[in-house]
Design a protein around this motif. Structure first.
Motif, PDB file in Angstrom:
ATOM      1  N   THR A  95      63.539  21.897  16.584  1.00  0.00           N
ATOM      2  CA  THR A  95      63.416  20.913  15.510  1.00  0.00           C
ATOM      3  C   THR A  95      61.996  20.372  15.479  1.00  0.00           C
ATOM      4  OG1 THR A  95      64.353  18.878  14.565  1.00  0.00           O
ATOM      5  CG2 THR A  95      64.098  18.940  16.950  1.00  0.00           C
ATOM      6  N   SER A  96      61.584  19.950  14.318  1.00  0.00           N
ATOM      7  CA  SER A  96      60.225  19.427  14.155  1.00  0.00           C
ATOM      8  C   SER A  96      60.170  17.968  14.600  1.00  0.00           C
ATOM      9  CB  SER A  96      59.785  19.543  12.693  1.00  0.00           C
ATOM     10  OG  SER A  96      58.545  18.906  12.491  1.00  0.00           O
ATOM     11  N   VAL A  97      59.174  17.649  15.403  1.00  0.00           N
ATOM     12  CA  VAL A  97      58.916  16.271  15.824  1.00  0.00           C
ATOM     13  C   VAL A  97      57.454  15.934  15.535  1.00  0.00           C
ATOM     14  CG1 VAL A  97      60.743  16.088  17.539  1.00  0.00           C
ATOM     15  CG2 VAL A  97      58.580  17.141  18.187  1.00  0.00           C
ATOM     16  N   SER A  98      56.928  16.485  14.439  1.00  0.00           N
ATOM     17  CA  SER A  98      55.535  16.252  14.075  1.00  0.00           C
ATOM     18  C   SER A  98      55.298  14.782  13.758  1.00  0.00           C
ATOM     19  CB  SER A  98      55.153  17.113  12.871  1.00  0.00           C
ATOM     20  OG  SER A  98      55.302  18.480  13.164  1.00  0.00           O
ATOM     21  N   THR A  99      54.073  14.366  13.923  1.00  0.00           N
ATOM     22  CA  THR A  99      53.706  12.984  13.655  1.00  0.00           C
ATOM     23  C   THR A  99      52.284  12.959  13.099  1.00  0.00           C
ATOM     24  OG1 THR A  99      53.530  10.770  14.618  1.00  0.00           O
ATOM     25  CG2 THR A  99      52.839  12.615  16.003  1.00  0.00           C
ATOM     26  N   THR A 100      51.790  11.771  12.877  1.00  0.00           N
ATOM     27  CA  THR A 100      50.428  11.564  12.365  1.00  0.00           C
ATOM     28  C   THR A 100      49.772  10.474  13.189  1.00  0.00           C
ATOM     29  OG1 THR A 100      51.157  12.176  10.139  1.00  0.00           O
ATOM     30  CG2 THR A 100      49.052  11.044  10.324  1.00  0.00           C
ATOM     31  N   TYR A 101      48.482  10.650  13.451  1.00  0.00           N
ATOM     32  CA  TYR A 101      47.763   9.654  14.247  1.00  0.00           C
ATOM     33  C   TYR A 101      46.379   9.443  13.641  1.00  0.00           C
ATOM     34  CZ  TYR A 101      45.819   7.212  18.301  1.00  0.00           C
ATOM     35  OH  TYR A 101      45.236   6.285  19.130  1.00  0.00           O
ATOM     36  N   HIS A 102      46.161   8.227  13.170  1.00  0.00           N
ATOM     37  CA  HIS A 102      44.875   7.868  12.551  1.00  0.00           C
ATOM     38  C   HIS A 102      44.480   8.866  11.463  1.00  0.00           C
ATOM     39  CE1 HIS A 102      43.510   5.225  16.200  1.00  0.00           C
ATOM     40  NE2 HIS A 102      44.427   4.637  15.440  1.00  0.00           N
ATOM     41  N   GLY A 103      45.467   9.252  10.648  1.00  0.00           N
ATOM     42  CA  GLY A 103      45.216  10.157   9.540  1.00  0.00           C
ATOM     43  C   GLY A 103      45.207  11.629   9.898  1.00  0.00           C
ATOM     44  N   ALA A 104      45.275  11.983  11.172  1.00  0.00           N
ATOM     45  CA  ALA A 104      45.266  13.385  11.593  1.00  0.00           C
ATOM     46  C   ALA A 104      46.704  13.842  11.867  1.00  0.00           C
ATOM     47  CB  ALA A 104      44.407  13.584  12.838  1.00  0.00           C
ATOM     48  N   ASP A 105      47.048  15.025  11.390  1.00  0.00           N
ATOM     49  CA  ASP A 105      48.382  15.579  11.624  1.00  0.00           C
ATOM     50  C   ASP A 105      48.491  16.074  13.065  1.00  0.00           C
ATOM     51  OD1 ASP A 105      49.156  15.112   9.012  1.00  0.00           O
ATOM     52  OD2 ASP A 105      48.442  17.060   8.311  1.00  0.00           O
ATOM     53  N   VAL A 106      49.592  15.722  13.711  1.00  0.00           N
ATOM     54  CA  VAL A 106      49.894  16.178  15.073  1.00  0.00           C
ATOM     55  C   VAL A 106      51.200  16.953  14.981  1.00  0.00           C
ATOM     56  CG1 VAL A 106      50.242  15.522  17.481  1.00  0.00           C
ATOM     57  CG2 VAL A 106      48.775  14.116  16.004  1.00  0.00           C
ATOM     58  N   GLY A 107      51.091  18.283  14.962  1.00  0.00           N
ATOM     59  CA  GLY A 107      52.275  19.120  14.831  1.00  0.00           C
ATOM     60  C   GLY A 107      53.026  19.220  16.147  1.00  0.00           C
ATOM     61  N   GLY A 108      54.339  19.065  16.077  1.00  0.00           N
ATOM     62  CA  GLY A 108      55.141  19.129  17.297  1.00  0.00           C
ATOM     63  C   GLY A 108      56.523  19.688  17.044  1.00  0.00           C
ATOM     64  N   ARG A 109      57.087  20.313  18.079  1.00  0.00           N
ATOM     65  CA  ARG A 109      58.437  20.832  18.004  1.00  0.00           C
ATOM     66  C   ARG A 109      59.157  20.524  19.315  1.00  0.00           C
ATOM     67  NH1 ARG A 109      57.855  26.910  15.336  1.00  0.00           N
ATOM     68  NH2 ARG A 109      57.553  26.229  13.179  1.00  0.00           N
ATOM     69  N   ALA A 110      60.426  20.161  19.189  1.00  0.00           N
ATOM     70  CA  ALA A 110      61.287  19.975  20.359  1.00  0.00           C
ATOM     71  C   ALA A 110      62.114  21.236  20.549  1.00  0.00           C
ATOM     72  CB  ALA A 110      62.186  18.761  20.168  1.00  0.00           C
ATOM     73  N   LEU A 111      62.182  21.727  21.799  1.00  0.00           N
ATOM     74  CA  LEU A 111      62.828  23.000  22.120  1.00  0.00           C
ATOM     75  C   LEU A 111      63.952  22.770  23.124  1.00  0.00           C
ATOM     76  CD1 LEU A 111      59.568  25.074  22.739  1.00  0.00           C
ATOM     77  CD2 LEU A 111      60.756  24.755  20.567  1.00  0.00           C
ATOM     78  N   GLN A 112      65.070  23.454  22.902  1.00  0.00           N
ATOM     79  CA  GLN A 112      66.188  23.402  23.846  1.00  0.00           C
ATOM     80  C   GLN A 112      66.762  24.810  23.975  1.00  0.00           C
ATOM     81  OE1 GLN A 112      69.034  20.226  23.323  1.00  0.00           O
ATOM     82  NE2 GLN A 112      70.720  21.498  24.078  1.00  0.00           N
ATOM     83  N   ALA A 113      66.600  25.408  25.163  1.00  0.00           N
ATOM     84  CA  ALA A 113      67.101  26.766  25.398  1.00  0.00           C
ATOM     85  C   ALA A 113      68.615  26.746  25.520  1.00  0.00           C
ATOM     86  CB  ALA A 113      66.474  27.345  26.652  1.00  0.00           C
ATOM     87  N   GLU A 114      69.268  27.757  24.898  1.00  0.00           N
ATOM     88  CA  GLU A 114      70.723  27.906  25.009  1.00  0.00           C
ATOM     89  C   GLU A 114      71.096  29.077  25.911  1.00  0.00           C
ATOM     90  OE1 GLU A 114      72.806  26.250  21.100  1.00  0.00           O
ATOM     91  OE2 GLU A 114      71.672  28.085  20.695  1.00  0.00           O
ATOM     92  N   GLY A 115      70.094  29.786  26.427  1.00  0.00           N
ATOM     93  CA  GLY A 115      70.365  30.903  27.312  1.00  0.00           C
ATOM     94  C   GLY A 115      69.139  31.214  28.150  1.00  0.00           C
ATOM     95  N   PRO A 116      69.293  32.036  29.163  1.00  0.00           N
ATOM     96  CA  PRO A 116      68.169  32.322  30.073  1.00  0.00           C
ATOM     97  C   PRO A 116      67.057  33.152  29.432  1.00  0.00           C
ATOM     98  CG  PRO A 116      70.060  33.686  30.619  1.00  0.00           C
ATOM     99  CD  PRO A 116      70.533  32.712  29.584  1.00  0.00           C
ATOM    100  N   HIS A 117      67.331  33.816  28.330  1.00  0.00           N
ATOM    101  CA  HIS A 117      66.333  34.666  27.681  1.00  0.00           C
ATOM    102  C   HIS A 117      65.935  34.108  26.321  1.00  0.00           C
ATOM    103  CE1 HIS A 117      67.108  37.539  30.862  1.00  0.00           C
ATOM    104  NE2 HIS A 117      68.392  37.581  30.541  1.00  0.00           N
ATOM    105  N   ALA A 118      65.914  32.796  26.196  1.00  0.00           N
ATOM    106  CA  ALA A 118      65.527  32.171  24.936  1.00  0.00           C
ATOM    107  C   ALA A 118      64.065  32.493  24.617  1.00  0.00           C
ATOM    108  CB  ALA A 118      65.716  30.653  25.028  1.00  0.00           C
ATOM    109  N   PRO A 119      63.720  32.668  23.347  1.00  0.00           N
ATOM    110  CA  PRO A 119      62.339  33.044  22.984  1.00  0.00           C
ATOM    111  C   PRO A 119      61.346  31.934  23.327  1.00  0.00           C
ATOM    112  CG  PRO A 119      63.598  32.474  21.023  1.00  0.00           C
ATOM    113  CD  PRO A 119      64.585  32.517  22.157  1.00  0.00           C
ATOM    114  N   VAL A 120      60.118  32.354  23.627  1.00  0.00           N
ATOM    115  CA  VAL A 120      59.039  31.427  23.998  1.00  0.00           C
ATOM    116  C   VAL A 120      57.998  31.440  22.877  1.00  0.00           C
ATOM    117  CG1 VAL A 120      57.246  30.916  25.699  1.00  0.00           C
ATOM    118  CG2 VAL A 120      59.452  31.865  26.438  1.00  0.00           C
TER     119      VAL A 120
END
Length: 792
Positions: free
Chosen positions: A88-113
């Protein structure tokens, strides 16, 4: 020695060109000065052309890395597996600059990186880009660091996972995601290969016109650079005529000299290109940066530059020599130049208007043919400005010469322009083309922004929205969320709105619901009476009331109608949704004209006493807040408070859009390019001025020996530079404004000239004039010494 008379052929061309090249590098101190000036001028132009040729590779590399970190969604109905990942996206903004972010939760041992990482971050861990790590460790990033209070930085994102070196980006591990929803996606890999993003016609037009406006002066500048030192070269060619060379031989020898300077210029430009591209990784402008490895011109474009620049040098020299009669005892260049004709100079701009007029009448059209027509039309118009400049300068100088007014420095400058106006025109034509194109682009972009409504017409432009979508905030925590926002420094929360969708009850639900022919769901807004009064004219209101709004495009739910509080298309499982019946006393009211921009048209307005918010499974909570204008960091405190509740909560400011962001970046990039071209042309003006001073060294020494003050000669140099530029700027404004209005008519935008931007461009050109004059004065003082009269 010149070649003996013989049959014309390629061998003779090669011998004469080689002789000219030898003259360029073995002509003693004067020859080396001319060759060095030519190589430097051509090298600056070649460096700009190489950077322009590298732009497609830069954009493709950045787009490729951005698409490589795109997501590959799991098939519909797929559950958790060994190779699935929740993201899921957890992007934010700081002093007018975009800070792109994603939250990751693996559901298996071979989840993509994700690209740029070796492993997925665990819950509580973060992987950040180098630029973000540097910001978080600096005092300037203290407020941003507070947004991630319980997360440890355990890895750096590699270059393969970043669009550019200065990108602010992070990945964080979590265990709080509860399966796919509106904002949470289940994926099986990274690497998106869909249709690439395409900018709108307005952005494409601005970029095309900007590139033409920036590259046309470079072509003019290169054509000017190969003609440095023409007077000294002509005297050397007269000596060749004295020993038996014919006129065709002298033209080929002159072309050989220019060819040698152009080839050295190619080498100089390549060295400048390679030297400048390395520090580019440390420069980020308007959120745009590049990796040095991406700055590589395409092979076809590089080959075209390598061939076109020498051919341009030879062609320009041959064309110039046709106007010069080289005789054994001298040249006719010092004779009064012939009167310039106007009629043929109008052909280029007329051809440009003829190419652009169909799109101006019928609107901007897509396709390669229409884009080629647009590029050619714009190029003809801008080059037509350069063609008109010699005639305009001659007309102005002739009128000033007849007036007889002005001091000694003015008269010296006017007389010099009458004798050598062509050299001044060649130097200034680049500035004229650059300013005309920049004015047209600025007018286009300003007109594009001028259609936005003023801030005073929309009451919500002063509000900031905090939006928790799709269950990021349970309805039971709404009041807690409101209180946390109120505790933030400089934040005053306003109304709280809970938005959901309801559909007719009894429709199929579960995995096959998407195939059903469902009616449009009804937007439902749950809030207290004070908040509902901002959305509709409801009159009297008490807790437990329900209102139905009038929407001319859709029918409102009827009193007594049974609704499912979860539309069929939003149901990801076979759970039966909660139902609710519209009360029979629901009143029909009129919605207000001004609504929050991201709020769907509220067809149902419900107070908490009529509906339990816990029954809404897929809902969003919107809080409108006001920020203290005296606390510039209030919005950062607001973002921190929202992130502490849930990182997925977004903070949105009204009055902005994606197109405005692209246009703003385009405007900044083109402005930076215009400044770079003006500085380039300023270097060319300086080189031309120094070359002319060297040509007139004996004359300057004689004037000084006769008692002419240095200040008078210094002011004459200023007038010689300023007068052609003033004529060129007037012509640029006269041509740039109609061209910009033509572009605005193509995209259907009203004209909104920003005179301050136009004054800024012309003021920058004026600053270039003063800088060129100041830098040429030391050489002027040195050449005015009495030793300059010595001869051998």
């Amino acid at each position: 020695m010149p070649t003996a008379p013989g049959p014309f052929g390629a061998a003779r061309w090669c011998r004469d060109l080689a002789m000219g090249a030898r003259f360029a590098v073995t002509g003693g101190h004067p020859g080396w000065i001319r060759t060095t000036l030519t190589a430097l001028g051509v090298g600056l132009g070649v460096a700009v052309l190489l950077f322009a040729a590298a732009v497609p590779n830069v954009m493709n590399a950045s787009l490729g890395r951005d698409r490589a970190r795109g997501t590959v969604p799991a098939a519909a109905g797929t559950g958790p597996g060994d190779h699935t990942l929740l993201i899921t996206s957890v992007s934010t903004t700081y002093h007018g600059a975009d800070v792109g972010g994603r939250a990751l939760q693996a559901e298996g041992p071979h989840a993509p990186v994700p690209p740029g990482l070796r492993r997925l971050p665990r819950p509580g861990e973060m992987a950040v880009s180098p630029a973000l790590a540097e910001l978080l460790s600096s005092p300037d990033g203290a407020l941003l660091k507070d947004r991630f209070p319980h997360r440890r930085i355990t890895a750096r994102i590699g270059a393969t996972g970043l669009a550019h070196p200065g990108e602010l980006r992070f990945y964080e591990g979590t265990d709080a995601l509860r399966g796919p929803s509106e904002n949470v996606e289940r994926i099986t890999g990274f690497g998106e290969w869909g249709t690439p993003f395409e900018s709108g016609p307005l952005v494409v037009l601005a970029i095309v016109v900007g590139c033409v406006a920036l590259l046309a002066p470079v072509a003019v500048f290169i054509a000017t650079a190969v003609r440095f030192g023409g007077d000294r070269r002509d005297r050397r060619l007269a000596a060749l005529r004295l020993v038996g060379a014919d006129r065709a031989t002298t033209r080929r020898v002159a072309a050989g000299e220019a060819l040698a300077g152009a080839l050295l210029g190619l080498l100089t430009g390549t060295v400048l290109f390679l030297a400048v591209r390395v520090p580019l990784s440390d420069v980020t402008v308007a959120g745009i940066g590049v990796f040095p490895t991406d700055v590589v011109p395409g092979a076809p474009l590089a080959a075209f530059i390598a061939v076109a620049v020498p051919l341009c040098a030879v062609a320009v020299t041959l064309a110039t020599m046709r106007r010069v009669t080289v005789e054994p005892l001298g040249v006719t260049r010092t004779a009064p130049p012939p009167r310039r004709r106007l009629w043929w100079r109008l052909l280029l701009p007329c051809a440009g208007v003829a190419l652009l007029l169909p799109q101006a009448i019928g609107g901007l059209r897509p396709g390669d043919a229409a884009m080629t027509q647009l590029i050619l039309g714009t190029s003809f118009l801008l080059l037509g400005v350069a063609a008109l400049l010699p005639w305009a300068l001659d007309a102005a100088v002739a009128r000033l010469g007849r007036s007889g007014r002005g001091g000694q420095s003015w008269q010296l400058a006017v007389r010099r322009l009458q004798l050598t106006g062509a050299a001044a025109v060649r130097s200034v034509s680049g500035i004229t083309v650059a300013v005309a194109g920049a004015i047209a682009v600025q007018l286009l972009l300003t007109g594009a922004g001028g259609v936005e409504p003023p801030a005073e017409t929309d009451p919500y432009t002063r509000w900031t929205e905090v939006d928790a979508r799709d269950g990021a905030l349970p309805a039971a925590r709404t009041h807690e969320f409101h209180d946390r926002l109120a505790a933030a420094d400089g934040v005053r929360p306003g109304p709280v709105l809970t938005v959901a969708y309801a559909g007719p009850a009894g429709l199929p639900h579960g995995a096959g619901a998407e195939a059903a022919d469902d009616p449009e769901p009804y937007p439902l807004t749950l809030a207290d009476c004070a908040a509902l009064r901002r959305l509709a004219r409801i009159g009297s209101c008490a807790d437990g009331d329900v209102f139905r709004t009038e929407d001319p495009d859709a029918e409102a739910p009827r009193p007594g109608q049974r609704l499912a509080l979860e539309p069929a298309t939003a149901r990801a499982d076979h759970r039966r949704p909660a139902t609710w019946t519209v009360p029979s006393g629901a009143r029909r009211v009129e919605a207000r004209d001004a609504l929050p921009p991201w709020l769907p048209f509220p067809r149902l307005l419900v107070t908490p006493g009529a509906l339990d918010g816990d029954l809404l499974r897929h809902h969003s909570v919107m809080v409108l807040v006001r920020l203290d204008p005296h606390r510039p960091d209030a919005i950062e405190h607001l973002r921190n408070a929202a992130a502490h509740v849930d990182p997925r909560i977004a903070v949105l400011s009204y009055g902005t859009s994606g197109d405005d962001g692209v246009l703003d970046i385009t405007r900044r990039a083109l402005t930076a390019g215009a400044v770079a071209v003006l500085l380039l042309i300023g270097c060319g003006l300086l080189i031309t001025t120094l070359e002319q001073l060297h040509e007139r060294s004996r004359l300057l020494s004689a004037l000084h020996a006769l008692g002419t003050p240095r200040a008078v000669l210094g002011r004459s140099i200023l007038w010689q530079t300023a007068l052609p530029v003033a004529v060129g700027l007037g012509l640029a404004v006269a041509c740039g404004l109609p061209l910009g209005l033509l572009f605005l008519h193509m995209v259907g935008r009203p004209p909104e000239p920003e005179w301050w931007d136009i004054l800024t461009l012309t003021g920058t050109a004026g600053t270039v004039i003063l800088g060129v004059t100041a830098l040429s004065l030391p050489l002027l003082w040195r050449l005015m010494r009495p030793a300059g009269l010595r001869t051998e």
